[in-house]
Design an enzyme around this catalytic site. Structure first.
Site, PDB file in Angstrom:
ATOM      1  N   HIS A   1      -1.057   8.475  -2.289  1.00 47.44           N
ATOM      2  CA  HIS A   1      -2.004   9.155  -1.407  1.00 47.44           C
ATOM      3  C   HIS A   1      -2.815  10.081  -2.259  1.00 47.44           C
ATOM      4  O   HIS A   1      -2.263  10.843  -3.051  1.00 47.44           O
ATOM      5  CB  HIS A   1      -1.286  10.008  -0.360  1.00 47.44           C
ATOM      6  CG  HIS A   1      -0.298   9.241   0.446  1.00 47.44           C
ATOM      7  ND1 HIS A   1      -0.666   8.362   1.427  1.00 47.44           N
ATOM      8  CD2 HIS A   1       1.048   9.217   0.415  1.00 47.44           C
ATOM      9  CE1 HIS A   1       0.415   7.829   1.969  1.00 47.44           C
ATOM     10  NE2 HIS A   1       1.467   8.333   1.368  1.00 47.44           N
TER      11      HIS A   1
ATOM     12  N   THR B   1      -4.368   3.784  -6.157  1.00 41.87           N
ATOM     13  CA  THR B   1      -3.866   5.067  -6.669  1.00 41.87           C
ATOM     14  C   THR B   1      -2.684   4.871  -7.608  1.00 41.87           C
ATOM     15  O   THR B   1      -2.533   5.561  -8.606  1.00 41.87           O
ATOM     16  CB  THR B   1      -3.388   5.944  -5.474  1.00 41.87           C
ATOM     17  OG1 THR B   1      -4.379   5.908  -4.452  1.00 41.87           O
ATOM     18  CG2 THR B   1      -3.146   7.363  -5.880  1.00 41.87           C
TER      19      THR B   1
ATOM     20  N   ASP C   1      -3.586   2.611   2.197  1.00 40.47           N
ATOM     21  CA  ASP C   1      -4.788   3.203   1.595  1.00 40.47           C
ATOM     22  C   ASP C   1      -5.906   3.428   2.603  1.00 40.47           C
ATOM     23  O   ASP C   1      -7.089   3.412   2.252  1.00 40.47           O
ATOM     24  CB  ASP C   1      -5.309   2.332   0.430  1.00 40.47           C
ATOM     25  CG  ASP C   1      -4.226   2.078  -0.586  1.00 40.47           C
ATOM     26  OD1 ASP C   1      -3.443   2.996  -0.839  1.00 40.47           O
ATOM     27  OD2 ASP C   1      -4.161   0.956  -1.109  1.00 40.47           O
TER      28      ASP C   1
ATOM     29  N   ARG D   1      -5.235  -1.182  -9.654  1.00 42.27           N
ATOM     30  CA  ARG D   1      -5.826  -2.497  -9.394  1.00 42.27           C
ATOM     31  C   ARG D   1      -7.020  -2.363  -8.446  1.00 42.27           C
ATOM     32  O   ARG D   1      -7.025  -1.513  -7.562  1.00 42.27           O
ATOM     33  CB  ARG D   1      -4.803  -3.426  -8.715  1.00 42.27           C
ATOM     34  CG  ARG D   1      -3.709  -3.891  -9.651  1.00 42.27           C
ATOM     35  CD  ARG D   1      -2.732  -4.797  -8.930  1.00 42.27           C
ATOM     36  NE  ARG D   1      -1.930  -4.077  -7.950  1.00 42.27           N
ATOM     37  CZ  ARG D   1      -1.018  -4.635  -7.183  1.00 42.27           C
ATOM     38  NH1 ARG D   1      -0.779  -5.928  -7.253  1.00 42.27           N
ATOM     39  NH2 ARG D   1      -0.316  -3.918  -6.328  1.00 42.27           N
TER      40      ARG D   1
HETATM   41  P1  GTP Z   1      -3.469   6.543   1.834  1.00 44.15           P
HETATM   42  O1  GTP Z   1      -2.625   5.727   0.929  1.00 44.15           O
HETATM   43  O2  GTP Z   1      -3.673   5.956   3.195  1.00 44.15           O
HETATM   44  O3  GTP Z   1      -3.091   7.983   1.860  1.00 44.15           O
HETATM   45  O4  GTP Z   1      -4.919   6.469   1.236  1.00 44.15           O
HETATM   46  P2  GTP Z   1      -5.198   6.725  -0.277  1.00 44.15           P
HETATM   47  O5  GTP Z   1      -5.064   8.168  -0.533  1.00 44.15           O
HETATM   48  O6  GTP Z   1      -4.409   5.779  -1.130  1.00 44.15           O
HETATM   49  O7  GTP Z   1      -6.672   6.263  -0.426  1.00 44.15           O
HETATM   50  P3  GTP Z   1      -7.514   6.552  -1.741  1.00 44.15           P
HETATM   51  O8  GTP Z   1      -6.727   6.568  -2.975  1.00 44.15           O
HETATM   52  O9  GTP Z   1      -8.673   5.643  -1.669  1.00 44.15           O
HETATM   53  O10 GTP Z   1      -7.914   8.040  -1.471  1.00 44.15           O
HETATM   54  C1  GTP Z   1      -8.727   8.339  -0.508  1.00 44.15           C
HETATM   55  C2  GTP Z   1      -9.882   9.057  -1.192  1.00 44.15           C
HETATM   56  O11 GTP Z   1     -10.974   8.873  -0.368  1.00 44.15           O
HETATM   57  C3  GTP Z   1      -9.580  10.532  -1.300  1.00 44.15           C
HETATM   58  O12 GTP Z   1     -10.154  11.042  -2.475  1.00 44.15           O
HETATM   59  C4  GTP Z   1     -10.255  11.088  -0.079  1.00 44.15           C
HETATM   60  O13 GTP Z   1     -10.731  12.386  -0.257  1.00 44.15           O
HETATM   61  C5  GTP Z   1     -11.402  10.112   0.097  1.00 44.15           C
HETATM   62  N1  GTP Z   1     -11.752   9.962   1.498  1.00 44.15           N
HETATM   63  C6  GTP Z   1     -10.961  10.121   2.586  1.00 44.15           C
HETATM   64  N2  GTP Z   1     -11.654   9.941   3.708  1.00 44.15           N
HETATM   65  C7  GTP Z   1     -12.924   9.666   3.327  1.00 44.15           C
HETATM   66  C8  GTP Z   1     -14.123   9.387   4.043  1.00 44.15           C
HETATM   67  O14 GTP Z   1     -14.164   9.371   5.259  1.00 44.15           O
HETATM   68  N3  GTP Z   1     -15.227   9.151   3.304  1.00 44.15           N
HETATM   69  C9  GTP Z   1     -15.236   9.164   1.958  1.00 44.15           C
HETATM   70  N4  GTP Z   1     -16.355   8.892   1.333  1.00 44.15           N
HETATM   71  N5  GTP Z   1     -14.124   9.428   1.256  1.00 44.15           N
HETATM   72  C10 GTP Z   1     -12.994   9.673   1.926  1.00 44.15           C
HETATM   73  P1  IMP Z   2       5.842  -3.243  -3.144  1.00 43.23           P
HETATM   74  O1  IMP Z   2       5.853  -2.346  -1.956  1.00 43.23           O
HETATM   75  O2  IMP Z   2       5.623  -2.513  -4.444  1.00 43.23           O
HETATM   76  O3  IMP Z   2       7.037  -4.140  -3.171  1.00 43.23           O
HETATM   77  O4  IMP Z   2       4.576  -4.205  -3.006  1.00 43.23           O
HETATM   78  C1  IMP Z   2       4.509  -5.191  -1.987  1.00 43.23           C
HETATM   79  C2  IMP Z   2       3.082  -5.345  -1.488  1.00 43.23           C
HETATM   80  O5  IMP Z   2       2.703  -4.141  -0.817  1.00 43.23           O
HETATM   81  C3  IMP Z   2       2.026  -5.548  -2.585  1.00 43.23           C
HETATM   82  O6  IMP Z   2       0.997  -6.363  -2.040  1.00 43.23           O
HETATM   83  C4  IMP Z   2       1.488  -4.145  -2.821  1.00 43.23           C
HETATM   84  O7  IMP Z   2       0.183  -4.184  -3.342  1.00 43.23           O
HETATM   85  C5  IMP Z   2       1.539  -3.593  -1.414  1.00 43.23           C
HETATM   86  N1  IMP Z   2       1.666  -2.128  -1.376  1.00 43.23           N
HETATM   87  C6  IMP Z   2       2.785  -1.398  -1.513  1.00 43.23           C
HETATM   88  N2  IMP Z   2       2.535  -0.081  -1.395  1.00 43.23           N
HETATM   89  C7  IMP Z   2       1.217   0.020  -1.154  1.00 43.23           C
HETATM   90  C8  IMP Z   2       0.348   1.134  -0.903  1.00 43.23           C
HETATM   91  O8  IMP Z   2       0.729   2.314  -0.876  1.00 43.23           O
HETATM   92  N3  IMP Z   2      -0.941   0.838  -0.706  1.00 43.23           N
HETATM   93  C9  IMP Z   2      -1.403  -0.431  -0.707  1.00 43.23           C
HETATM   94  N4  IMP Z   2      -0.648  -1.490  -0.915  1.00 43.23           N
HETATM   95  C10 IMP Z   2       0.668  -1.275  -1.141  1.00 43.23           C
HETATM   96 MG    MG Z   3      -2.638   4.816  -0.889  1.00 41.14          MG
END
Ligand code: GTP
Ligand code: IMP
Ligand code: MG
EC number: 6.3.4.4
Length: 339
Positions: free
Chosen positions: A43, A252, A13, A256
């Site tokens: 993502h 996502t 994340d 949680r």
């Molecule tokens: P990965 O699993 O690493 O891909 O990250 P994620 O997509 O799970 O993270 P998350 O669900 O928190 O999504 C990232 C959100 O934060 C998206 O809506 C992005 O547009 C936003 N975001 C990404 N970079 C930045 C940033 O530099 N600043 C802010 N404020 N938001 C961002």
């Molecule tokens: P699992 O991959 O579902 O078996 O989860 C094992 C551990 O990895 C748990 O702590 C999850 O919360 C963490 N985890 C798995 N995938 C992600 C992810 O995409 N983002 C953040 N944590 C993750």
């Molecule tokens: Mg993620």
């Protein structure tokens, strides 16, 4: 750089999705291949005010000219796959996606076990997506493969051959990792980890490229790292502090609340090293310094934000080539041509 891998440097994340989406549009890779575990990943990408979330398909879907591939190392949940084809129909995904015929399949029994088992779901805090149990069946050599699922037939391909052919032809290949270094089965905080290695080498193997064919490794770090699920988090801050700093986030996939911490320079250095980072990407710099919001020119960053970037470069030992300063794709500083 004909091939580059983007991986998470912390506990997932980190905002890999938004970094990859930017690269996919800017660099126009011919082929985008996804490695990583499976549908435990989430993502999200913010495009023109609309949020898209993917768990199965490459986050680079936004580049509509690219071939999209899911490597043999990745677990496929057919239900999630077909859901995403529909969710992303504006991006013409169904026409250009390929799944390796050797991907192992997540079945209902895997999801069931992953969300009820007291060790997995209770103690480790898994995502409940069935990945761990499906990988266990794969190791037992009882898992079904994508080639055994009739509905997937139109999408099956040999991803490893496609990726290597593209590299032979001098095409640009973007490879996506999932999760993060701290969740690696080998290098993470075992047993509070996912069911596979998550480092760049593993991601290369997932899509079928050897180490000699990887030109760059971009490791993504978040200014304030987060962690979902149980396990050590040495720089964690308490919830009240996270709230005060405006750092409340929810997962996502599972919804949680994410635990939040301070940037851990030593951890980042180790992570960058084991991943073989050639460049770093830093996200959420606007959360560290609100005056950094939306800045696209490095020289225009406020002093405090710039100092933070400099400290990372010095203590991690790798240049920070990409800096996200806000949620939209264009909220980014791209310094790849000057580092
Ligand atoms: P990965 O699993 O690493 O891909 O990250 P994620 O997509 O799970 O993270 P998350 O669900 O928190 O999504 C990232 C959100 O934060 C998206 O809506 C992005 O547009 C936003 N975001 C990404 N970079 C930045 C940033 O530099 N600043 C802010 N404020 N938001 C961002
Ligand atoms: P699992 O991959 O579902 O078996 O989860 C094992 C551990 O990895 C748990 O702590 C999850 O919360 C963490 N985890 C798995 N995938 C992600 C992810 O995409 N983002 C953040 N944590 C993750
Ligand atoms: Mg993620």
């Amino acid at each position: 750089m004909p091939s580059y891998i983007v991986v998470g440097g912390q506990w997932g994340d980190e905002g890999k999705g938004s970094v990859i989406a930017y690269l996919a549009l800017k660099d126009r890779p011919d082929l985008i291949a996804r490695g990583g575990v499976g549908t435990n990943a989430g993502h999200s990408v913010f495009i023109n005010g609309k949020k898209y979330a993917v768990r199965q398909l490459p986050t680079g879907f936004i580049q509509t000219e690219a071939r999209l591939l899911v490597g043999a190392g990745v677990l496929v949940d057919p239900g999630v796959f077909f859901h995403e084809l529909e969710h992303l129909r504006d991006f013409d995904v169904a026409r250009r996606v390929g799944i390796d015929y050797r991907c192992a399949i997540i079945e209902g029994k895997h999801r069931e076990l992953d969300s009820t088992n007291s060790h997995l779901h209770g103690e480790i805090g898994t995502t409940g997506s069935g990945c761990g149990p499906a990988n266990a069946d794969r190791v037992m050599r009882t898992a079904k493969l994508a080639k055994d699922i009739k509905e997937l037939e139109p999408y099956l391909t040999d991803v490893a051959s496609e990726v290597n052919d593209a590299l032979d032809d001098g095409k640009l290949v973007l490879v996506e990792g999932t999760q993060g270094f701290g969740l690696s089965l080998y290098y993470g905080t075992y047993p509070y980890v996912t069911s596979k290695d998550t480092t760049a080498s593993a991601i290369a193997s997932d899509v079928g490229i050897g180490p000699t064919r990887v030109d760059d490794v971009i490791v993504v770090f978040k200014s304030f790292p987060t962690r979902v699920g149980a396990g050590p988090f040495p720089t964690e801050m308490d919830e009240a502090e996270a709230e005060r700093l405006g750092l409340i986030e929810y997962g996502t996939v599972t919804g949680r609340r994410r635990r939040v911490g301070w940037f851990d320079f030593d951890f980042a250095r180790y992570s960058a090293r084991i991943n073989g980072a050639t460049m770093l990407a830093l996200t959420m710099l606007d959360k560290y310094d609100k005056d950094a919001f939306g800045v696209t020119d490095y020289d225009k960053l406020p002093r405090r934000a710039r100092k933070f970037v400099e400290e990372i470069e010095e203590r991690v030992g790798v240049p920070v080539a990409l800096i996200k300063t806000g949620p939209e794709l264009e909220h980014i500083i791209d310094r790849r041509d000057v580092i």
